[in-house]
Scaffold this active site. Sequence first.
Site, short mmCIF file in Angstrom:
data_model
loop_
_atom_site.label_atom_id
_atom_site.label_comp_id
_atom_site.label_asym_id
_atom_site.label_seq_id
_atom_site.Cartn_x
_atom_site.Cartn_y
_atom_site.Cartn_z
CB VAL A 1 -78.07 -41.24 -111.93
CG1 VAL A 1 -77.87 -40.58 -110.41
CG2 VAL A 1 -78.90 -40.18 -112.69
CG ASN B 1 -84.48 -36.36 -105.29
OD1 ASN B 1 -85.70 -36.08 -105.29
ND2 ASN B 1 -83.73 -35.34 -105.78
CB SER C 1 -94.28 -38.75 -110.03
OG SER C 1 -95.34 -37.96 -110.57
CE1 TYR D 1 -90.75 -36.48 -114.01
CE2 TYR D 1 -93.36 -36.93 -113.72
CZ TYR D 1 -92.18 -36.42 -113.16
OH TYR D 1 -91.92 -36.30 -111.89
CB ALA D 2 -96.70 -40.55 -117.24
CB ALA D 3 -93.47 -43.81 -119.96
CE LYS E 1 -90.16 -39.33 -111.54
NZ LYS E 1 -89.31 -39.22 -110.55
#
Length: 267
Positions: A59, A85, A137, A150-152, A154
Amino acid sequence: MGNRLSGKVVVVTGGNRGIGRAIAERLADEEAMVVVGDLFDERSPPVSVERLAFMCLDVTKETSVRAFVDEVLQKFGRIDVLVNNAGIIVHKSIDEQTVEDWDRLMAVNLRGPFLMAKYVAPEMRRVGLGTIVNIGSVEGFMVNPWHTAYAATKAGVHGLTLGLSVDLGPDGIRCNTVCPGWIETDLNRSYVELHPDRSLVERELAQLHPVGRIGSPKEIANAVLWLASDESSFVSGEMIAVDGARTKKISLPSILDGDYRAKLTKP
């Protein structure tokens, strides 16, 4: 087993294992033809299942996404549902994160859904109907330590969902995001098993969720199924947390939280 997706062609990225595999199998149970796009190698060969087709997909690469979409269309003629996903995570403090870590997370978690939507949307527009379900998330709302990058990504997926729902809505295309909480996956299980007192970790994880337990991949798959089906035909642009109300509970000091829990459980 049902027929809520009968006759539909569904693409699930990162669908060879974990939550993605649960989604792919659940949608196939509803009579969809599901195409799993993933990176396959000797360690993770596709396992043949009825109504699941497997195709190689990276991807992060535009050429791979274009070739994948072309192959799906050549074999199945249409794409009705896209489930974005595929995702990765890095556990590092901001001091330890490298630019390469950041770029890799952005490429898989955010560029990937963008590229898939970019090349699938024209085909959905051609038939005047389609559904995109992104996997976000709860860390798009709240963050665990060492998950800055990771939070950025999502939070970016959540923003992408809003934009797609507005831009593609006039074309008959809906877009929503499912935001999993703590789910019993192989990855999460491996973290728990590293702790010397696994039972304590499991109890404390359960207590974080007002429903009293953690979730299963099938429960994420059920939410995706609803969003992919006509049962949610007027739902678009939503971030739906599937987290046992974890993000809805205000934190208390453990001593007060314990007292409150004890009162709830008194006969």
